[in-house]
Design an enzyme around this catalytic site. Sequence first.
Site, mmCIF file in Angstrom:
data_model
loop_
_atom_site.group_PDB
_atom_site.id
_atom_site.type_symbol
_atom_site.label_atom_id
_atom_site.label_comp_id
_atom_site.label_asym_id
_atom_site.label_seq_id
_atom_site.Cartn_x
_atom_site.Cartn_y
_atom_site.Cartn_z
ATOM 1 N N ASP A 306 0.817 -1.224 0.000
ATOM 2 C CA ASP A 306 0.000 0.000 0.000
ATOM 3 C C ASP A 306 0.848 1.270 0.000
ATOM 4 O OD1 ASP A 306 -2.203 -1.645 0.080
ATOM 5 O OD2 ASP A 306 -2.514 -1.447 2.241
ATOM 6 N N ARG A 379 -4.977 6.414 -1.238
ATOM 7 C CA ARG A 379 -3.502 6.377 -1.243
ATOM 8 C C ARG A 379 -2.939 7.299 -2.337
ATOM 9 N NH1 ARG A 379 -2.862 3.787 3.534
ATOM 10 N NH2 ARG A 379 -4.002 1.843 3.600
#
Length: 419
Positions: A306, A379
């Site tokens: 991530d 993100r």
Amino acid sequence: MLKGNFELIGDKSISHRAIMFSAISKGHNKISNFLMGQDCLSTIDCFRKMGVDIKIEGSDVFVKGNGLHGLKAPTDILDVGNSGTTIRLISGILAGNKFESTLIGDESIGKRPMKRVTDPLRLMGCRIEGKDDANYTPIKIYGGNLHSIDYKMPVSSAQVKSALILASLYADKKSTIHEKVRSRNHTEIMLKSFGADINVDDLSININPVEELFSQDINVCGDISSASFIIVGALITKGSEVMIKNVGLNKTRTGIIDVVKNMNGNIDLLNKRLVGGEIVGDLLVKYSPNLNATNIDKDIIPRLIDEIPVIAVLATQCEGTTIIKDAKELKVKESNRIKVVVDNLKLMGADIEELEDGMIIKGKSSLKGANIQTFKDHRIAMAFSIADLVCDGDVKLDDTKCIDVSFPGYTKLIKELSK
Ligand SMILES: O=C(O)C1=C[C@@H](OP(=O)(O)O)[C@@H](O)[C@H](O)C1
Ligand SMILES: C=C(OP(=O)(O)O)C(=O)O
């Protein structure tokens, strides 16, 4: 520059698991420092619909568990919102419970593959229906009467592993799940503390069914994935010095620290301690003027999956060529994170090339402001807000609301740290 110290918000992966395992345990559970992000709130919402009493007080959550077999048939369709972790993990629990349920999510969830979970759950005897042979939402699960499984996972995914571990709690006898590369192991650690019979033998996880799980008090440590944006911001902006307190440092999650060290970044781990079976510590990060490129591939990928969007931003500020490979999984996250990162960084003037399973970034680049398409991916929004700190001109994000998925309060925190 970023300056100051702060207490990091709760870990998303651990917060999801804390709600789920508490919901199927017997007794009263208290979860402290719970992440009040949209994804974790979706998990709470799904379990409330199955009759679980969940109360939120500040950053604490109180869950009165229904017991392993005590969930009620949902009063409504279960909507996981934007959360891949919710839909994958909850499928394992629903497969074990004797009722029908339907799972949906937002537009992005509608594009994320579910066969990685529904295929092995079918092998355990569960009937599942859904779009494209149950690869996409809506997914309908007819739970109950599971048999055990011995399963070699074709993809490295903690979500798949966790779904199968949860289903195995309800199976007729011992199950074994085999991973190719070690993925985050919060499920194994936390379920054990709830009394589950789990044994990890290198890359194989053995699970024996149990009668019940027992309630726990869980203190959620800070989320290193959320910290990564501040880490990169501090490394690349002149004069920065940030102390990030209470960061989860589980080895399956600390790939970003290894990469930063390889890149000659100034990062120190302080006050290491054990909280609820998880290693926790504080991170002191300072501006690092002599960053160099590195290669990121193979076994480290699940340990920083991530963080790759913001690592790509970091790589533009390193001298030399950074190659990121073996990260195909990025294509099936909230957006196609390979394409979205490459396209947006190109717009900002970076020297970057898209690969089938990653990207090649040549540094060091002077970045310029641009209009950034986030595809409502939290993100991506945060990674490019960090690029904004070093670019000439302004980064304009088409959406910032998506940040609440994993990091509510992010924009305010960046403002407070910015000097
Ligand atoms: O299990 C988890 O909590 C997660 C696992 C990872 O997904 P995969 O299992 O798809 O790799 C990660 O990307 C996600 O943000 C959270
Ligand atoms: C991929 C992510 O989460 P999820 O799979 O839970 O949607 C993420 O948080 O970056």
